[in-house]
Scaffold this active site. Sequence first.
Site, PDB file in Angstrom:
ATOM      1  N   THR A 121       0.932  -0.891   0.118  1.00 38.80           N
ATOM      2  CA  THR A 121      -0.110   0.667   0.547  1.00 38.80           C
ATOM      3  C   THR A 121       1.209   1.237   0.073  1.00 38.80           C
ATOM      4  O   THR A 121       1.760   1.117  -0.049  1.00 38.80           O
ATOM      5  CB  THR A 121      -0.334  -0.521   1.280  1.00 38.80           C
ATOM      6  N   ASP A 122       0.067   2.436  -1.073  1.00 38.07           N
ATOM      7  CA  ASP A 122       1.143   3.483  -0.474  1.00 38.07           C
ATOM      8  C   ASP A 122       0.974   4.135   0.975  1.00 38.07           C
ATOM      9  O   ASP A 122       2.133   5.060   1.443  1.00 38.07           O
ATOM     10  CB  ASP A 122      -0.050   4.485  -1.234  1.00 38.07           C
ATOM     11  N   TYR A 145      -1.976  -0.125  11.368  1.00 35.46           N
ATOM     12  CA  TYR A 145      -1.948  -1.045   9.817  1.00 35.46           C
ATOM     13  C   TYR A 145      -0.339  -0.735   8.601  1.00 35.46           C
ATOM     14  O   TYR A 145       0.073  -1.847   8.759  1.00 35.46           O
ATOM     15  CB  TYR A 145      -3.236  -0.204   9.615  1.00 35.46           C
ATOM     16  N   LYS A 149       1.916  -3.109   7.387  1.00 36.99           N
ATOM     17  CA  LYS A 149       2.580  -3.680   6.088  1.00 36.99           C
ATOM     18  C   LYS A 149       3.335  -3.400   5.630  1.00 36.99           C
ATOM     19  O   LYS A 149       4.373  -3.817   4.431  1.00 36.99           O
ATOM     20  CB  LYS A 149       1.549  -2.629   5.342  1.00 36.99           C
TER      21      LYS A 149
END
Length: 335
Positions: A121-122, A145, A149
Amino acid sequence: MRLLVTGGCGFIGSAFVRMALARGHEVTNLDKLTYAGNPANVAEVADHAGYRFVHADIADADDVAGALKGVDVVVNMAAESHVDRSILDPAAFPMTDVVGTAVILDQARRAGVARFVQVSTDEVYGSIAEGRFRETDPVEPSSPYSASKAGGDLQALAWHRTYGMDVVVTRGSNTYGPRQYPEKLIPLFVTNVLDGEGLPVYGDGQQIRDWIHVDDHCAGIFAALERGRAGEVYNVGGGNERTNLEVTERILEYTGASRDLIRYVADRPGHDRRYALAAEKLHGLGWEPAVNFGDGLAATVAWYQDHRSWWEPIKSGEYRAYYEAQYGDRGAADR
Ligand code: NAD
Ligand code: DAU
């Protein structure tokens, strides 16, 4: 190719499974079926000759090893994926997004798969006031989160450096489309409007996200899978920056609802102000996003209008408890 897709009963995973089968690949979908995993998302392919479902946790080495037999490529999408849940209770996030990723990476290495795609994810880059994040920028995650990641990404890249494993990492921007669990901004607001409920805009609503349609995101993952270089990161960005308030106003426009539904509520702790991705590296592999935001959002709104039977059962039980914890006694925004 024979693909092992993890998290294939979730939002992006189920779109990816459908796309992979339509492109002629065989798919094993390994999913733990957490609150976000919904077998209905893959019901239309359940009887496809090239499809197989394995109910398992990516952190279970034996189950993963069994599912990997005969697999060419792993696409690891399984994750705890919601920022607000990670703030309320982070415990599950490192278990899946860090430990689970390490387990499946290592089982894939032992099985000798040809390629491992880590879907990220960015958000791992943190917030950017100006310009756009490039793949060479450092990771500076803000939430439990995104920190988990980032741990997954770093492990995937380490497995490449240490073992020479063929790994590519994709970092996608905010994704929207049908079948997204109604805890995220767009499906939450669309379904709340359809229920006549308020729209809880965090803070001043001027935070910016770079939106991409789920089909474009999946096509970007495929481009990296098929043509990416081992050991490389690829941003999958929509090039479509919108403030949260603008997205909210579009939803009101497409549903014909009143601005009176907007509630400015207390901001998310550690809230990233702006995301923006430079996706030229993936453009160099021949990928471009194809779905216009207005068209994609209007079609998404129409999908939720036409599929109450998909989301109404979700918005009860565990969801109501989550909603109450997340929004119940949340104060007004300090604007
Ligand atoms: P989602 O929450 O809709 O689905 C996650 C899926 O993973 C569910 O089917 C769930 O049951 C499964 N899962 C969770 N833990 C598991 C475990 N331990 N073992 C096996 N399966 C497990 O998520 P999503 O929005 O579809 O996101 C998919 C991936 O894409 C994630 O890795 C996420 O970080 C990434 N991503 C999402 C977005 C977005 O905007 N939604 C953007 C960029 C990247
Ligand atoms: O950027 C990619 C990420 O996008 C993915 O990695 C995550 O899995 C995905 O959940 C998403 O994270 P965000 O936190 O950006 O998405 P969310 O839909 O939760 O929020 C989008 C924006 O809307 C964010 O600025 C917070 C705001 N928001 C969200 C909710 C749920 C609100 O103002 N009110 C809300 O009720």
